[in-house]
Design a protein around this motif. Structure first.
Motif, PDB file in Angstrom:
ATOM      1  N   PHE A  50       0.815  -1.206   0.000  1.00 23.55           N
ATOM      2  CA  PHE A  50       0.000   0.000   0.000  1.00 23.55           C
ATOM      3  C   PHE A  50       0.856   1.266   0.000  1.00 23.55           C
ATOM      4  O   PHE A  50       0.422   2.303  -0.507  1.00 23.55           O
ATOM      5  CB  PHE A  50      -0.923   0.008   1.220  1.00 23.55           C
ATOM      6  CG  PHE A  50      -2.114  -0.893   1.078  1.00 23.55           C
ATOM      7  CD1 PHE A  50      -2.868  -0.890  -0.078  1.00 23.55           C
ATOM      8  CD2 PHE A  50      -2.496  -1.749   2.100  1.00 23.55           C
ATOM      9  CE1 PHE A  50      -3.979  -1.713  -0.219  1.00 23.55           C
ATOM     10  CE2 PHE A  50      -3.594  -2.573   1.977  1.00 23.55           C
ATOM     11  CZ  PHE A  50      -4.336  -2.558   0.812  1.00 23.55           C
ATOM     12  N   ALA A  51       2.050   1.210   0.600  1.00 28.10           N
ATOM     13  CA  ALA A  51       2.910   2.399   0.625  1.00 28.10           C
ATOM     14  C   ALA A  51       3.353   2.771  -0.786  1.00 28.10           C
ATOM     15  O   ALA A  51       3.424   3.953  -1.140  1.00 28.10           O
ATOM     16  CB  ALA A  51       4.116   2.154   1.525  1.00 28.10           C
ATOM     17  N   HIS A  52       3.655   1.755  -1.604  1.00 28.01           N
ATOM     18  CA  HIS A  52       3.993   2.028  -3.004  1.00 28.01           C
ATOM     19  C   HIS A  52       2.798   2.621  -3.749  1.00 28.01           C
ATOM     20  O   HIS A  52       2.964   3.402  -4.688  1.00 28.01           O
ATOM     21  CB  HIS A  52       4.439   0.740  -3.698  1.00 28.01           C
ATOM     22  CG  HIS A  52       5.808   0.283  -3.300  1.00 28.01           C
ATOM     23  ND1 HIS A  52       6.047  -0.372  -2.122  1.00 28.01           N
ATOM     24  CD2 HIS A  52       7.003   0.412  -3.923  1.00 28.01           C
ATOM     25  CE1 HIS A  52       7.332  -0.645  -2.041  1.00 28.01           C
ATOM     26  NE2 HIS A  52       7.938  -0.178  -3.110  1.00 28.01           N
ATOM     27  N   ALA A  53       1.587   2.254  -3.340  1.00 28.76           N
ATOM     28  CA  ALA A  53       0.393   2.806  -3.986  1.00 28.76           C
ATOM     29  C   ALA A  53       0.314   4.314  -3.783  1.00 28.76           C
ATOM     30  O   ALA A  53      -0.019   5.061  -4.708  1.00 28.76           O
ATOM     31  CB  ALA A  53      -0.856   2.128  -3.431  1.00 28.76           C
ATOM     32  N   LEU A  54       0.624   4.782  -2.566  1.00 30.42           N
ATOM     33  CA  LEU A  54       0.604   6.221  -2.318  1.00 30.42           C
ATOM     34  C   LEU A  54       1.663   6.937  -3.147  1.00 30.42           C
ATOM     35  O   LEU A  54       1.443   8.055  -3.632  1.00 30.42           O
ATOM     36  CB  LEU A  54       0.827   6.494  -0.827  1.00 30.42           C
ATOM     37  CG  LEU A  54      -0.284   6.018   0.126  1.00 30.42           C
ATOM     38  CD1 LEU A  54       0.043   6.413   1.551  1.00 30.42           C
ATOM     39  CD2 LEU A  54      -1.627   6.592  -0.283  1.00 30.42           C
ATOM     40  N   GLN A  55       2.819   6.289  -3.295  1.00 31.25           N
ATOM     41  CA  GLN A  55       3.868   6.873  -4.140  1.00 31.25           C
ATOM     42  C   GLN A  55       3.368   7.022  -5.576  1.00 31.25           C
ATOM     43  O   GLN A  55       3.571   8.053  -6.221  1.00 31.25           O
ATOM     44  CB  GLN A  55       5.107   5.990  -4.082  1.00 31.25           C
ATOM     45  CG  GLN A  55       6.200   6.323  -5.079  1.00 31.25           C
ATOM     46  CD  GLN A  55       7.039   7.526  -4.657  1.00 31.25           C
ATOM     47  OE1 GLN A  55       6.782   8.113  -3.622  1.00 31.25           O
ATOM     48  NE2 GLN A  55       8.016   7.874  -5.476  1.00 31.25           N
ATOM     49  N   LEU A  56       2.710   6.008  -6.085  1.00 33.54           N
ATOM     50  CA  LEU A  56       2.227   6.040  -7.462  1.00 33.54           C
ATOM     51  C   LEU A  56       1.107   7.059  -7.651  1.00 33.54           C
ATOM     52  O   LEU A  56       0.954   7.620  -8.737  1.00 33.54           O
ATOM     53  CB  LEU A  56       1.739   4.645  -7.870  1.00 33.54           C
ATOM     54  CG  LEU A  56       2.834   3.592  -8.037  1.00 33.54           C
ATOM     55  CD1 LEU A  56       2.223   2.228  -8.314  1.00 33.54           C
ATOM     56  CD2 LEU A  56       3.786   3.975  -9.158  1.00 33.54           C
ATOM     57  N   VAL A  57       0.309   7.287  -6.603  1.00 34.70           N
ATOM     58  CA  VAL A  57      -0.745   8.300  -6.699  1.00 34.70           C
ATOM     59  C   VAL A  57      -0.142   9.675  -6.948  1.00 34.70           C
ATOM     60  O   VAL A  57      -0.612  10.447  -7.798  1.00 34.70           O
ATOM     61  CB  VAL A  57      -1.595   8.305  -5.410  1.00 34.70           C
ATOM     62  CG1 VAL A  57      -2.514   9.521  -5.379  1.00 34.70           C
ATOM     63  CG2 VAL A  57      -2.426   7.031  -5.321  1.00 34.70           C
TER      64      VAL A  57
END
Length: 664
Positions: free
Chosen positions: A264-271
């Motif tokens: 999920f942390a990578h998801a925030l980066q991609l957002v």
């Protein structure tokens, strides 16, 4: 019986006679790896039974040293504990500032190498270090290879203790989840870090060298091999694995029997990347999310070379992990202007001291200096740090620019845009820090995402609305049924409320109760042990025997031929083999329905629901534990220790995680 008599009897039972094994303390440490059997001793790590002749434990120690590389004589039971009183040796004269108390020299050296960053050669070349050890009654070896052997031996000892701990946890019906990821060292060697997570505990299994291409099949074989070396099975002991969203890791998750949770942390980066940076025709690669914005990433270091190269229009391959994407036109010119001002004061100490810091001291206090921060384009959190410091010192910057007669000016609209960027990115920074905590779970991840969405909706600006839309899409990609099951198992009333909320169901979807039961059955059947299956099969045989359906050779010898007896027994085995899974499936479904009804009315979880809750609580929402290991690995594989072998790097990383966890 007096205390002295109890101690004397205990020593008489546990000391190793006949081979000079060093008395009681070594004997106690030795029996931590064996249990008594009819032949003598059974190894707890490989189940080999060894014969003890005339109460001599020499064969057991040779087995540990040759097969498991554990030298029980040299380790002197560093990690063992004993309640027996040990007669202390005469205390040597020590320095008050350097006293090695209850720890052995091997453990102390290993901790200094792995945790404190001492090189192997420093123990041989540093006269002060050798003097301090000698004052504590220890003599350091003269060869770095001997120091390496000490670290390796202690690593094998800790590994053996960890194997025993895993075996104990498995017998207590505990199961685990994994986090793993790839990392490339300064020597251009690729490694795989694997972490095992329990509900409230975690274990770092070190680094595995990846030889050749890192395909999904190759990664799975390396994970299985490393888990097997610690007595764990990927199919029956692992509930789920958490990885990043790289294509190879997504394929790994599809090939595994266990569930997969994307970070999920990578998801925030991609957002943030989706919203603030220009998109190419191809999808944004997951490797751009490798830099997670944790507290350890926040730094005032510059990356001037990277900034200059890109501002001069250097063409860079977007598929490279280090490739920065171009900022969108809405903010590109503004951020270039901010970076230009930052560089003016960072590259000129005179302008910084005489003009900028003069106004900073007037604003913040006479003894406080605040320098401007230059961001790194591959990390959006550094962009936030730069803008926060820049906006905090906006009055000082405006005055300093006038004093140095600069043509650069900032309008009110530009300051508003900077403030809008800060306000929109701050919830993401707090969210990543919350997700990356060790106590974070799938439920807290849901709460974190909802917090970020609420703050963005309150802003109601063009940027916040774009971030909100992108965040909804990324959550849908990575949220699995495990989150909904865990919410139900923790609070069924909250599950009912979320299931009825149609607005949230589009992003925070909830599985149906029938799907929850099927998923729990799937998990329990997969991780059920061989002993449980054998016990169940034994009950079936016993019941059929009592019912009279079992036919033995002696009962039917007079009426059936040998061929008929064989065919009848084969048919009997086939019928039992078919009935066991069907009966278990029916029992799971029936029992789960009863337990769920009882849980919803009384709030008491039954046996299967409790097991499912304990299992799913081990699943990690992020793969940040592997990122922490890579940060430590970069610290270990520094320019001072650039020639370490793969096995030595593995031992040091493994022990570093052990010492940091134990804080010993």
């Amino acid at each position: 019986m007096s205390k002295s008599n109890e101690t004397e009897n205990y020593e008489r039972e546990n000391k190793g006679d006949g081979d000079g094994d060093g008395g009681t303390q070594i004997g106690i440490g030795l029996w931590r790896y064996f249990k008594k059997s009819d032949k003598g001793g059974k190894c707890l790590m490989c189940s080999d039974e060894l014969k003890i002749s005339q109460r001599s434990t020499k064969g057991l120690k040779i087995h540990l040293k040759t097969k498991h590389n554990i030298d029980i004589n040299s380790r002197n039971d560093e990690t063992g504990e004993t309640s027996l009183p040990v007669v202390p040796k005469k205390k040597p004269k020590t320095l008050d500032s350097f006293v090695i108390k209850d720890n052995s020299m091997n453990k102390t050296i290993s901790r200094m190498v792995c945790k404190d960053g001492f090189t192997l050669s420093s123990f041989c070349t540093s006269s002060d270090l050798r003097h301090l050890f000698s004052k504590s009654g220890h003599k350091l070896p003269n060869s770095p290879n001997t120091i390496r052997s000490i670290v390796t031996n202690f690593s094998n000892t800790v590994k053996a203790d960890m194997i025993i701990e895993f075996e104990r946890l498995k017998k207590g019906k505990h199961r685990f989840s994994l986090t793993f990821d790839e990392w490339t060292s300064q020597k251009n060697h690729r490694y795989l870090n694997i972490n095992v997570h329990q509900k409230e505990n975690h274990f770092n299994l070190g680094l595995v060298r990846i030889q050749g291409s890192a395909t999904a099949e190759h990664c799975i074989s390396l994970v299985k091999e490393r888990l097997a070396s610690f007595g764990l099975d990927l199919d029956t002991d692992i509930i789920a694995c958490t990885t990043d969203g790289a294509s190879v890791m997504v394929k790994v998750g599809k090939l595994l029997r266990c569930s997969q949770q994307l970070c999920f942390a990578h998801a925030l980066q991609l957002v943030v990347v989706d919203t603030l940076y220009k998109k190419s025709n191809s999808p944004i690669p997951e490797c751009l999310a490798a830099s997670i914005a944790t507290e350890t990433d926040i730094s005032d270091n510059d990356d001037d070379d990277d900034m200059d190269a890109n501002e001069q229009g250097v063409t860079v391959n977007i598929n490279s992990p280090l490739t920065p994407l171009e900022m969108t036109s809405t903010y590109d010119s503004l951020l270039k202007k901010v970076r230009k001002v930052v560089k003016i004061f960072k590259r000129s100490p005179t302008k910084n001291d005489l003009f900028l810091q003069k106004y900073v001291k007037e604003q913040e206090g006479p003894k406080k200096e605040l320098a401007l921060i230059l961001d790194c384009r591959t990390r959006w959190n550094s962009l936030l740090n730069m803008l926060e410091r820049f906006y905090n010192l906006k009055n000082c910057i405006d005055k300093a620019l006038i004093d140095i007669e600069s043509e650069i000016k900032f309008s009110d609209n530009e300051w508003f845009k900077i403030n809008d960027l800060i306000a929109s990115l701050q919830p993401f920074k707090l969210g990543v820090e919350a997700l990356c905590r060790r106590e974070s779970t799938l439920i807290t991840a849901d709460t974190t995402f909802q917090f970020i969405l609420d703050k963005l909706q309150q802003k109601n600006t063009v940027l916040s609305n774009q971030l909100t839309q992108s965040l909804h899409e990324r959550i849908k990609e990575r949220r699995t049924n495990l989150t909904g099951i865990l919410i139900y198992l923790q609070n069924p009333k909250k599950y009912d409320q979320e299931a009825k909320n149609t607005d949230r169901n589009q992003t925070f979807f909830m599985p149906k109760k029938a799907a929850i039961r099927q998923e729990i059955i799937k998990i329990i059947e997969r991780v059920s042990t061989v002993e449980d299956d054998e016990m169940y099969a034994g009950d079936v045989f016993e019941n059929t025997s009592v019912a009279g359906t079992s036919v033995t050779v002696t009962d039917t010898a007079s009426t059936l031929t040998l061929k008929e007896e064989l065919e009848k027994q084969l048919q009997q085995e086939k019928e039992i083999f078919k009935k066991i899974p069907d009966n278990k499936q029916k029992d799971y479904e029936k029992n789960l329905k009863k337990e769920m009804a009882c849980f919803e009315s009384d709030g008491i979880r039954g046996e299967y629901l409790t097991l499912a809750y304990e299992y799913i609580m081990t699943v990690q929402p992020t793969s940040v534990e592997a990122e922490r290991a890579f940060s430590a690995s970069g610290y270990i594989c520094s320019s001072l220790r650039s020639r370490l072998g793969d096995s030595t790097i593995n031992d040091i990383c493994f022990l570093r995680a052990y010492f940091q966890k134990s804080q010993s």
